[in-house]
Write an enzyme that holds these catalytic residues in place. Structure first.
Site, PDB file in Angstrom:
ATOM      1  N   LYS A   1       0.813  -1.213   0.000  1.00  0.00           N
ATOM      2  CA  LYS A   1       0.000   0.000   0.000  1.00  0.00           C
ATOM      3  C   LYS A   1       0.851   1.269   0.000  1.00  0.00           C
ATOM      4  O   LYS A   1       0.596   2.192  -0.770  1.00  0.00           O
ATOM      5  CB  LYS A   1      -0.890  -0.097   1.249  1.00  0.00           C
ATOM      6  CG  LYS A   1      -1.589   1.119   1.699  1.00  0.00           C
ATOM      7  CD  LYS A   1      -2.498   0.757   2.880  1.00  0.00           C
ATOM      8  CE  LYS A   1      -1.737   0.388   4.145  1.00  0.00           C
ATOM      9  NZ  LYS A   1      -1.194   1.546   4.855  1.00  0.00           N
TER      10      LYS A   1
ATOM     11  N   ARG B   1      -8.029   4.234  10.377  1.00  0.00           N
ATOM     12  CA  ARG B   1      -7.850   2.827  10.719  1.00  0.00           C
ATOM     13  C   ARG B   1      -9.015   2.277  11.517  1.00  0.00           C
ATOM     14  O   ARG B   1      -9.083   1.075  11.751  1.00  0.00           O
ATOM     15  CB  ARG B   1      -6.588   2.651  11.545  1.00  0.00           C
ATOM     16  CG  ARG B   1      -5.395   2.457  10.660  1.00  0.00           C
ATOM     17  CD  ARG B   1      -4.266   1.814  11.379  1.00  0.00           C
ATOM     18  NE  ARG B   1      -3.156   1.714  10.450  1.00  0.00           N
ATOM     19  CZ  ARG B   1      -1.932   1.427  10.801  1.00  0.00           C
ATOM     20  NH1 ARG B   1      -1.656   1.196  12.067  1.00  0.00           N
ATOM     21  NH2 ARG B   1      -0.982   1.351   9.907  1.00  0.00           N
TER      22      ARG B   1
ATOM     23  N   ARG C   1      10.936  -8.440   4.054  1.00  0.00           N
ATOM     24  CA  ARG C   1      11.047  -7.025   3.694  1.00  0.00           C
ATOM     25  C   ARG C   1      12.279  -6.392   4.351  1.00  0.00           C
ATOM     26  O   ARG C   1      12.607  -6.670   5.497  1.00  0.00           O
ATOM     27  CB  ARG C   1       9.786  -6.282   4.154  1.00  0.00           C
ATOM     28  CG  ARG C   1       9.740  -4.848   3.729  1.00  0.00           C
ATOM     29  CD  ARG C   1       8.349  -4.295   3.819  1.00  0.00           C
ATOM     30  NE  ARG C   1       7.863  -4.223   5.185  1.00  0.00           N
ATOM     31  CZ  ARG C   1       6.643  -3.797   5.515  1.00  0.00           C
ATOM     32  NH1 ARG C   1       5.801  -3.462   4.578  1.00  0.00           N
ATOM     33  NH2 ARG C   1       6.280  -3.749   6.766  1.00  0.00           N
TER      34      ARG C   1
ATOM     35  N   ARG D   1      13.350  -4.130   9.834  1.00  0.00           N
ATOM     36  CA  ARG D   1      12.701  -3.446  10.952  1.00  0.00           C
ATOM     37  C   ARG D   1      12.299  -4.457  12.025  1.00  0.00           C
ATOM     38  O   ARG D   1      11.774  -5.525  11.707  1.00  0.00           O
ATOM     39  CB  ARG D   1      11.447  -2.696  10.463  1.00  0.00           C
ATOM     40  CG  ARG D   1      11.769  -1.419   9.734  1.00  0.00           C
ATOM     41  CD  ARG D   1      10.705  -0.345   9.972  1.00  0.00           C
ATOM     42  NE  ARG D   1       9.359  -0.821   9.727  1.00  0.00           N
ATOM     43  CZ  ARG D   1       8.620  -0.463   8.670  1.00  0.00           C
ATOM     44  NH1 ARG D   1       9.090   0.364   7.788  1.00  0.00           N
ATOM     45  NH2 ARG D   1       7.407  -0.916   8.524  1.00  0.00           N
TER      46      ARG D   1
ATOM     47  N   ARG E   1      -0.448  -7.472  13.838  1.00  0.00           N
ATOM     48  CA  ARG E   1      -0.935  -6.321  13.069  1.00  0.00           C
ATOM     49  C   ARG E   1      -2.104  -6.713  12.165  1.00  0.00           C
ATOM     50  O   ARG E   1      -3.043  -5.954  11.988  1.00  0.00           O
ATOM     51  CB  ARG E   1       0.200  -5.728  12.226  1.00  0.00           C
ATOM     52  CG  ARG E   1       1.288  -5.053  13.052  1.00  0.00           C
ATOM     53  CD  ARG E   1       2.050  -4.015  12.238  1.00  0.00           C
ATOM     54  NE  ARG E   1       2.835  -4.559  11.145  1.00  0.00           N
ATOM     55  CZ  ARG E   1       4.107  -4.964  11.253  1.00  0.00           C
ATOM     56  NH1 ARG E   1       4.717  -4.887  12.410  1.00  0.00           N
ATOM     57  NH2 ARG E   1       4.755  -5.428  10.210  1.00  0.00           N
TER      58      ARG E   1
END
Ligand SMILES: [Zn+2]
Length: 219
Positions: free
Chosen positions: A13, A88, A133, A166, A177
């Site tokens: 996104k 959200r 990632r 991360r 999440r």
């Protein structure tokens, strides 16, 4: 354009929203980046948000709404914006309606109507994507060890900085999440679907293909 980008964490996104912003000249307003910057700069907001973000939970509505209200009031957002990571929750969506309706983005000022783009990607695909990632701490570029690796191993193509994994990109944090996303953000999509302004786009596949789908759905 005035667009809200909805997609699960790791769906690409952010990358797609950035491309869209570059293409149309509207600011890409990413609440995640704004929060991470605040934490890095150790601002009052950052100190408030840091422990919440570290736990994998969502930052409280009133905090987020304050951030967005200030951001949308800036000159570069007057013509349009691409929101990434907000709203959200349904409470945030309702609040955004009042901000957009009462502010310079209200109906009749020549702006495009508010639209919502929802990227669809299955959970298992997302877990795999996120764990692989890597990101650049200097410029924020995002890489993926399988589908979008850097040209040189673990080094940013743009500035040569060493890429990082991360700490919140591990499987446990990702599942957490995703759970929060399903519980809180899918009702946001439902909220906008009732207004008839949601376009759904298949988010599985190479970035370029997904971007083409996004552009077609907005045309
Ligand atoms: Zn970089």
């Amino acid at each position: 354009m005035r667009l809200i980008f909805i997609g699960p964490p790791g769906s690409g996104k952010g990358t797609q929203a950035k491309r869209l912003a570059a293409r149309y000249g509207d600011p890409h307003i990413a609440t995640g980046d704004m929060l991470r910057e605040a934490v890095a700069d150790d601002t009052a907001l950052g100190r408030e948000a840091a422990p919440i973000m570290a736990s994998g939970a969502l930052v409280p509505d009133d905090l987020m709404i304050g951030i967005i209200k200030d951001r949308l009031a800036k000159p570069d957002a007057q013509r349009g914006f691409i929101l990434d990571g907000f709203p959200r929750t349904v409470v945030q969506a309702e609040k955004l309606d009042t901000i957009v309706d009462s502010g310079p983005h209200g109906p009749g000022n020549g702006s495009d109507p508010l639209r919502v783009l929802q990227l669809l990607v299955p959970d298992d695909v997302l877990v795999k994507r996120t764990v692989l990632r890597r990101s650049c701490p200097e410029c924020g570029a995002i890489y993926h060890l399988e589908s979008a690796p850097p040209q040189k191993d673990m080094v940013c193509d743009r500035d040569g900085a060493a890429l990082i994994h991360r700490p919140d990109d591990n499987e446990e944090s990702v599942r957490k999440r995703l759970e929060a996303f399903h519980r809180q953000t899918l009702p946001v999509a439902t909220y906008y679907k009732a207004k008839g302004i949601v376009r759904e786009v298949d988010g599985v596949g190479p970035l370029d293909e997904v971007f083409e789908r996004i552009e077609k759905s907005l045309a």
